[in-house]
Write a protein that holds these residues in place. Structure first.
Motif, PDB file in Angstrom:
ATOM      1  N   ARG A 151       0.845  -1.203   0.000  1.00  0.00           N
ATOM      2  CA  ARG A 151       0.000   0.000   0.000  1.00  0.00           C
ATOM      3  C   ARG A 151       0.882   1.255   0.000  1.00  0.00           C
ATOM      4  NH1 ARG A 151      -2.546  -3.638   3.447  1.00  0.00           N
ATOM      5  NH2 ARG A 151      -4.722  -4.086   2.957  1.00  0.00           N
ATOM      6  N   PRO A 152       0.366   2.392  -0.497  1.00  0.00           N
ATOM      7  CA  PRO A 152       1.144   3.636  -0.445  1.00  0.00           C
ATOM      8  C   PRO A 152       1.503   3.957   1.009  1.00  0.00           C
ATOM      9  CG  PRO A 152      -0.787   3.883  -1.846  1.00  0.00           C
ATOM     10  CD  PRO A 152      -0.924   2.557  -1.174  1.00  0.00           C
ATOM     11  N   SER A 153       2.747   4.386   1.214  1.00  0.00           N
ATOM     12  CA  SER A 153       3.190   4.606   2.588  1.00  0.00           C
ATOM     13  C   SER A 153       4.227   5.713   2.658  1.00  0.00           C
ATOM     14  CB  SER A 153       3.779   3.324   3.179  1.00  0.00           C
ATOM     15  OG  SER A 153       4.969   2.967   2.487  1.00  0.00           O
ATOM     16  N   VAL A 154       4.431   6.191   3.890  1.00  0.00           N
ATOM     17  CA  VAL A 154       5.475   7.159   4.214  1.00  0.00           C
ATOM     18  C   VAL A 154       6.245   6.590   5.395  1.00  0.00           C
ATOM     19  CG1 VAL A 154       5.980   9.498   5.001  1.00  0.00           C
ATOM     20  CG2 VAL A 154       4.090   9.104   3.413  1.00  0.00           C
ATOM     21  N   PRO A 155       7.580   6.547   5.355  1.00  0.00           N
ATOM     22  CA  PRO A 155       8.347   6.004   6.479  1.00  0.00           C
ATOM     23  C   PRO A 155       8.123   6.825   7.749  1.00  0.00           C
ATOM     24  CG  PRO A 155       9.729   6.214   4.523  1.00  0.00           C
ATOM     25  CD  PRO A 155       8.444   6.931   4.226  1.00  0.00           C
ATOM     26  N   VAL A 156       8.149   6.157   8.899  1.00  0.00           N
ATOM     27  CA  VAL A 156       8.045   6.820  10.188  1.00  0.00           C
ATOM     28  C   VAL A 156       9.456   7.020  10.733  1.00  0.00           C
ATOM     29  CG1 VAL A 156       7.156   6.679  12.535  1.00  0.00           C
ATOM     30  CG2 VAL A 156       5.783   5.815  10.626  1.00  0.00           C
ATOM     31  N   GLU A 157       9.818   8.268  10.978  1.00  0.00           N
ATOM     32  CA  GLU A 157      11.181   8.581  11.411  1.00  0.00           C
ATOM     33  C   GLU A 157      11.512   7.892  12.731  1.00  0.00           C
ATOM     34  OE1 GLU A 157      13.995  12.590  11.737  1.00  0.00           O
ATOM     35  OE2 GLU A 157      11.809  12.740  11.629  1.00  0.00           O
ATOM     36  N   TYR A 158      12.736   7.406  12.836  1.00  0.00           N
ATOM     37  CA  TYR A 158      13.290   6.724  14.014  1.00  0.00           C
ATOM     38  C   TYR A 158      12.764   5.307  14.198  1.00  0.00           C
ATOM     39  CZ  TYR A 158      14.475  11.556  15.109  1.00  0.00           C
ATOM     40  OH  TYR A 158      14.937  12.845  15.029  1.00  0.00           O
ATOM     41  N   PHE A 159      11.820   4.863  13.364  1.00  0.00           N
ATOM     42  CA  PHE A 159      11.310   3.497  13.463  1.00  0.00           C
ATOM     43  C   PHE A 159      11.449   2.847  12.086  1.00  0.00           C
ATOM     44  CE2 PHE A 159       9.236   5.739  16.897  1.00  0.00           C
ATOM     45  CZ  PHE A 159       9.339   4.854  17.959  1.00  0.00           C
ATOM     46  N   ASN A 160      12.518   2.092  11.897  1.00  0.00           N
ATOM     47  CA  ASN A 160      12.843   1.569  10.571  1.00  0.00           C
ATOM     48  C   ASN A 160      11.779   0.634  10.019  1.00  0.00           C
ATOM     49  OD1 ASN A 160      15.239   2.990  10.588  1.00  0.00           O
ATOM     50  ND2 ASN A 160      16.402   1.301  11.523  1.00  0.00           N
ATOM     51  N   ASP A 161      11.104  -0.104  10.901  1.00  0.00           N
ATOM     52  CA  ASP A 161      10.172  -1.125  10.425  1.00  0.00           C
ATOM     53  C   ASP A 161       8.745  -0.613  10.310  1.00  0.00           C
ATOM     54  OD1 ASP A 161       9.545  -3.779   9.601  1.00  0.00           O
ATOM     55  OD2 ASP A 161       8.692  -4.156  11.600  1.00  0.00           O
ATOM     56  N   LEU A 162       8.501   0.639  10.680  1.00  0.00           N
ATOM     57  CA  LEU A 162       7.136   1.158  10.675  1.00  0.00           C
ATOM     58  C   LEU A 162       6.936   2.153   9.543  1.00  0.00           C
ATOM     59  CD1 LEU A 162       6.430   1.811  14.472  1.00  0.00           C
ATOM     60  CD2 LEU A 162       5.738  -0.159  13.092  1.00  0.00           C
ATOM     61  N   GLY A 163       5.705   2.200   9.045  1.00  0.00           N
ATOM     62  CA  GLY A 163       5.348   3.176   8.030  1.00  0.00           C
ATOM     63  C   GLY A 163       3.921   3.647   8.235  1.00  0.00           C
ATOM     64  N   LEU A 164       3.626   4.821   7.668  1.00  0.00           N
ATOM     65  CA  LEU A 164       2.256   5.338   7.669  1.00  0.00           C
ATOM     66  C   LEU A 164       1.623   4.895   6.359  1.00  0.00           C
ATOM     67  CD1 LEU A 164       0.033   7.148   8.893  1.00  0.00           C
ATOM     68  CD2 LEU A 164       1.057   9.067   7.647  1.00  0.00           C
ATOM     69  N   PHE A 165       0.690   3.935   6.445  1.00  0.00           N
ATOM     70  CA  PHE A 165       0.123   3.304   5.250  1.00  0.00           C
ATOM     71  C   PHE A 165      -1.281   3.823   4.971  1.00  0.00           C
ATOM     72  CE2 PHE A 165       3.479   0.476   6.488  1.00  0.00           C
ATOM     73  CZ  PHE A 165       3.971  -0.035   5.295  1.00  0.00           C
ATOM     74  N   ASP A 166      -1.561   4.006   3.690  1.00  0.00           N
ATOM     75  CA  ASP A 166      -2.875   4.438   3.225  1.00  0.00           C
ATOM     76  C   ASP A 166      -3.701   3.198   2.903  1.00  0.00           C
ATOM     77  OD1 ASP A 166      -5.097   5.465   2.013  1.00  0.00           O
ATOM     78  OD2 ASP A 166      -4.018   6.679   0.540  1.00  0.00           O
ATOM     79  N   TRP A 167      -4.770   2.960   3.683  1.00  0.00           N
ATOM     80  CA  TRP A 167      -5.619   1.789   3.493  1.00  0.00           C
ATOM     81  C   TRP A 167      -6.704   2.013   2.442  1.00  0.00           C
ATOM     82  CZ3 TRP A 167      -2.381  -0.516   6.601  1.00  0.00           C
ATOM     83  CH2 TRP A 167      -2.518  -1.884   6.847  1.00  0.00           C
ATOM     84  N   GLY A 168      -6.706   3.207   1.833  1.00  0.00           N
ATOM     85  CA  GLY A 168      -7.692   3.471   0.791  1.00  0.00           C
ATOM     86  C   GLY A 168      -9.027   3.943   1.360  1.00  0.00           C
TER      87      GLY A 168
END
Length: 209
Positions: free
Chosen positions: A25-42
């Motif tokens: 899904r489209p996403s933006v990385p979350v700073e300081y957390f390498n494995d996390l992202g802000l994902f767009d669920w539509g």
């Protein structure tokens, strides 16, 4: 699956989750957390909609449980804590159901609606609080707690303007008390100046003598 249903029904489109859950899904990385992202669920359940029917579920915890349930259909039915016997708004020619936020600020929301022949409920996925007041076509109406978290107003057929305004009782009481405090201070100030003036006049007379 139950969590996904809850988030979709409450209008949560963006989620911070590990990449393995977000997938492609489209996403933006979350700073300081390498494995996390802000994902767009539509697309999710709309913020404003017209729902045709309602049921009464007094226990808010049961309403929350329904938001997780596979059998609950939020587009067809809303759960209210109390019955909604009043129908608000001047009846007009029925139109296809529609709702659209046309204006909003920090403490107001205005929604233009269209309601079918059988009537319906405006469901607004904004937080419920008793401090919110509502008018329909300029007249005071009743707002209900819907689906545990949100606001609803029962509407007559036709087109209506629904206006929400945040005006809690604590604000009204505080404003009244503030005005009273200013008036009382003013009275004391006026009364307190009188003896001082008399004393000044008496002192002047003695000096002149």
């Amino acid at each position: 699956a139950a969590r996904d249903r809850f988030l979709w029904r409450t209008g949560v489109r963006y989620r911070i989750v590990p990449a393995r859950i977000g997938g492609d899904r489209p996403s933006v990385p979350v700073e300081y957390f390498n494995d996390l992202g802000l994902f767009d669920w539509g697309p999710v359940f709309p913020r404003d909609s017209i729902v045709p029917t309602a049921i009464t579920v007094p226990d808010v915890r049961e309403q929350v449980a329904q938001l997780f349930s596979e059998s609950f259909e939020p587009a067809q039915t809303i759960a209210l804590t109390t019955p909604a016997p009043e129908v608000w708004g001047r009846p007009g020619p029925p139109v296809p159901p529609s709702a659209r936020v046309v204006r909003e600020s920090a403490n107001t929301v205005t929604v233009e609606t269209g309601v079918q022949a059988s009537g319906g409920y405006l469901l607004l996925l904004d937080s419920f609080s008793p401090g919110w007041r509502v008018t329909v076509d300029g007249e005071a109406a009743t707002m209900y707690r819907a689906n545990a978290l949100f606001r609803a107003v029962r509407l007559a057929p036709g087109r209506h303007t629904v206006h929400f305004r945040y005006l809690p009782d604590s604000f009204v009481i505080g404003a009244i008390l503030s005005v009273l405090a200013v008036l009382i201070c003013g009275v004391f100030a006026l009364n307190g100046n009188r003896p001082v003036r008399r004393s000044e006049e008496h002192t002047s007379e003695l000096q002149s003598r």
